[in-house]
Structures are given as C-alpha cells and as structure tokens.
Design a protein around this motif. Structure first.
Motif, PDB file in Angstrom:
ATOM      1  N   UNK A  34      51.539  18.689 -45.282  1.00  0.00           N
ATOM      2  CA  UNK A  34      50.081  18.731 -45.193  1.00  0.00           C
ATOM      3  C   UNK A  34      49.548  19.559 -46.358  1.00  0.00           C
ATOM      4  N   UNK A  35      48.566  19.014 -47.080  1.00  0.00           N
ATOM      5  CA  UNK A  35      47.965  19.715 -48.206  1.00  0.00           C
ATOM      6  C   UNK A  35      46.469  19.456 -48.232  1.00  0.00           C
ATOM      7  N   UNK A  50      39.873  13.584 -59.666  1.00  0.00           N
ATOM      8  CA  UNK A  50      40.547  12.334 -59.329  1.00  0.00           C
ATOM      9  C   UNK A  50      41.338  12.418 -58.029  1.00  0.00           C
ATOM     10  N   UNK A  51      41.460  13.601 -57.464  1.00  0.00           N
ATOM     11  CA  UNK A  51      42.318  13.766 -56.286  1.00  0.00           C
ATOM     12  C   UNK A  51      41.797  12.967 -55.097  1.00  0.00           C
ATOM     13  N   UNK A  52      40.487  13.018 -54.842  1.00  0.00           N
ATOM     14  CA  UNK A  52      39.951  12.366 -53.650  1.00  0.00           C
ATOM     15  C   UNK A  52      40.137  10.855 -53.705  1.00  0.00           C
ATOM     16  N   UNK A  53      39.850  10.238 -54.844  1.00  0.00           N
ATOM     17  CA  UNK A  53      40.077   8.791 -54.964  1.00  0.00           C
ATOM     18  C   UNK A  53      41.552   8.461 -54.766  1.00  0.00           C
ATOM     19  N   UNK A  71      38.374  22.556 -45.647  1.00  0.00           N
ATOM     20  CA  UNK A  71      38.440  21.396 -46.542  1.00  0.00           C
ATOM     21  C   UNK A  71      39.207  20.234 -45.900  1.00  0.00           C
ATOM     22  N   UNK A  72      39.052  19.036 -46.474  1.00  0.00           N
ATOM     23  CA  UNK A  72      39.773  17.872 -45.973  1.00  0.00           C
ATOM     24  C   UNK A  72      41.280  18.096 -46.127  1.00  0.00           C
ATOM     25  N   UNK A  73      42.025  17.672 -45.140  1.00  0.00           N
ATOM     26  CA  UNK A  73      43.478  17.814 -45.181  1.00  0.00           C
ATOM     27  C   UNK A  73      44.130  16.445 -45.317  1.00  0.00           C
TER      28      UNK A  73
END
Length: 350
Positions: A34-35, A50-53, A71-73
């Motif tokens: 999990x990150x 670019x991480x979210x895409x 934050x989103x996991x």
C-alpha cells in the motif's frame, strides 16, 4: 480467428499493455502492499503530476485498488486474483497462435519506424547484445536496471561501452551503484528531453524519445539498419548528448590495447588520454576523392579534436607517407575511417 481466441487476446492486451511508468508504479505497490501517490513518486522515476493518471490506469486493469481517502491510497491486488483468470486461457492462446505462425523474413529496410514500446525495447536489447567492440547507449534509470546484466556482460567481454543516464536527477548515486560494472565510461545528462538510443559498432542503431517508452502512442522509435545511417545517431550522441553531460565514472587506462573503434572521436580521445605514449593504427576506410576502399597502417604521429568533438582526426605515418584519417563522411582528411584499431609497438591486426 475464433471468438474465444480473440477474446483472450483482448484481455491479455488490456492487462499487459503497460508503459514504463505503469510498470514502475505497479512493482512499487506490489513490493510495499500500500502506498500513497507521494510514496510512489519518491520510490520511482515517475514525475508527481503523472502518478495519478498512472495508478488510475493500473486500477482500470484490475492490478491495484484505489482508496479515495486523504491522501488517496493505492493498494496492491493479489497477482493470483489479478491474473488468475488468464492462466489457462493464455496457455491455450499460445498453442493456437503457434499453429497460425509463419516465420517472417528479416527486415532489410534502411530505416524502420516502430510504435510499440515492447518492439523498441526488443531492438534496444538486440543492439546491446550484438555489439562486438563498441557500444553507445542513452538510457533512463529504469532501462539501466533492465539492461544492467547485458551491459555488464559486454564490459566483461571487452566491449567499449559509453553509457549516458538521463535524467541526471534520477541517476543512481555512484557511491552505491557500480557504473564501471556496466560501462567503460558513464555520464549523466539533465532533462527528460534526452532521447533513448543505442548504437552498436557504429552501425545498427535505435533512437526513441522517452515518451515513446512510456504511454504516448503518438510517439515513434526509429531503427537504422545500415552503417551509413547508424553513423547519424552515433554522431548525434557524440557531439550533442555526450558533450553536454557530466561524468559519473570512467575506467581510464584500465582497458587493454589493442582497442577497436567505429568512431574516430573515441579513438582520438584515447590517443589524447595517453599523449605521452606511442600508438600504431590500422584503419579500414575509403579514399574521400575516389571512394576506393583503402587500408592504412602505421604510427600515429598527430591528432586533432575540438571541445565540441565536431572535428576529430588522426595522422598516420605509413610507408607511402602521412595519411590523415577522418570519421564518417570525412571531407577535410584523406581517408574516411570506418574501422580503426589502435595498438602499441606495431600496427595491430584488423
């Protein structure tokens, strides 16, 4: 093609058509379970924007779960669950595809455009594996890790390897990474605009933008199958990329002579490095006036090179007199050097 086979191909393609960013992110999440997006950016070469895409693409393929928190996991999905439905159908698909397969003839085009990331990677690997005495490569840190063993094998076999790592900010730290295991000299260059390329023995070469190896399907790689065109990539590497990079590691005088070169610039730089020693050269090339094939043997009595490496030459004292050797498409010298061997004591064998 049967409907079942087409359906299987569609599912396999959807799961495995991953870009470099997606692969790096997926492996990072698998390793840690999990990150957050920031964690992924810290542990990979993926720019934060670019991480979210990237992780949403992985989620669409069923490889990770996204938990909308602050934050989103990003949570790893058990690979057995992610790929279990493909195991049996994949084996059946391969059997049916083998039954339909007709071996293609080897491409002979001087220039080929390729769009698939996997195809570009295959050609990069082929250039590295087939280099016999000289290899120039520009790689991202991720590609350096991918080809580390193959580069190390080339260095161990005595191949001269010039390695450029880009972007420099993400290059492995020389204090913890043994660059001389994978290169005879290594440099790092700033900027994601630096292309990925490989040139083997001054002939066979591959050129691609970094975007083409990620997930930009509008970008291409270019394969040069002939020496006259491979020289263009080699010249670009030597004069534009290499001269604007910072040295990470170099083996200096450790490599033995005789040494073989496809590039006049590399030959001249070695002569310059050992300026107080005598060298002898054997050169195969062409007379620049007549185009006739020539072989030049004798003692190296002079050399010239400018800081930008746009001009480089050797002067060889032969039985017929002094001959000036230039590089590919030479115009100012007497001979276009296509293959150069430097040795000590006497002219080496070609």
């Amino acid at each position: 093609m049967t409907d079942d086979l087409r359906d299987t191909l569609d599912r396999v393609g959807d799961r495995f058509n991953l870009g470099e960013y997606e692969i790096d992110a997926y492996l990072a999440v698998l390793e840690h379970g999990e990150l957050t997006a920031s964690d992924i950016a810290d542990r990979t070469d993926i720019p934060q924007p670019r991480v979210y895409d990237t992780v949403r693409s992985l989620s669409d393929r069923g490889l990770v779960e996204l938990r909308e928190s602050r934050p989103m996991k990003i949570v790893a999905v058990d690979p057995d669950d992610a790929f279990g439905d493909l195991r049996s159908s994949f084996a059946e698909m391969v059997d049916e595809l083998e039954a339909r397969y007709t071996a293609p003839t080897r491409e002979t085009e001087a220039v080929s455009l390729v769009k698939s990331r996997s195809t570009i990677l295959r050609y990069l690997e082929e250039v590295i594996e087939n280099a016999e005495y000289e290899l120039a490569v520009s790689l991202t840190p991720g590609l350096l890790r991918r080809f580390r063993d193959k580069l190390a094998a080339k260095v161990a076999a005595g191949v001269s390897v010039e390695l450029l790592v880009t972007p420099a900010s993400n290059a492995p730290d020389p204090s913890t990474f043994d660059y001389l295991e994978v290169a005879t000299i290594a440099r790092a260059r700033r900027g994601i605009t630096t292309p990925v390329l490989a040139v083997g023995d001054g002939e066979y070469s591959v050129y691609a933008t970094q975007d083409a190896l990620r997930d930009d399907r509008e970008r291409y790689g270019v394969i040069f199958n002939r020496s006259a065109l491979g020289f263009l990539v080699s010249g670009f590497f030597g004069t534009v990329l290499w001269t604007t990079a910072e040295t990470l590691a170099a083996d200096g005088a450790e490599r033995p002579f005789p040494r073989r070169y496809a590039s006049i610039r590399r030959a001249v730089k070695d002569v310059r490095e050992f300026d107080d020693e005598e060298f002898y050269a054997a050169v195969e090339g062409r007379d620049i006036e007549t185009g006739a094939d020539v072989t030049v043997r004798g003692k190296v009595v002079d050399f010239a090179i400018v800081d930008t490496e746009e001009v480089a030459s050797l002067v060889v004292d032969t039985e017929e007199g002094r001959v000036e050797i230039g590089g590919r498409v030479a115009a100012l010298e007497d001979v276009e050097g296509q293959e150069i061997v430097l040795g000590r004591g006497e002219p080496p064998a070609l």
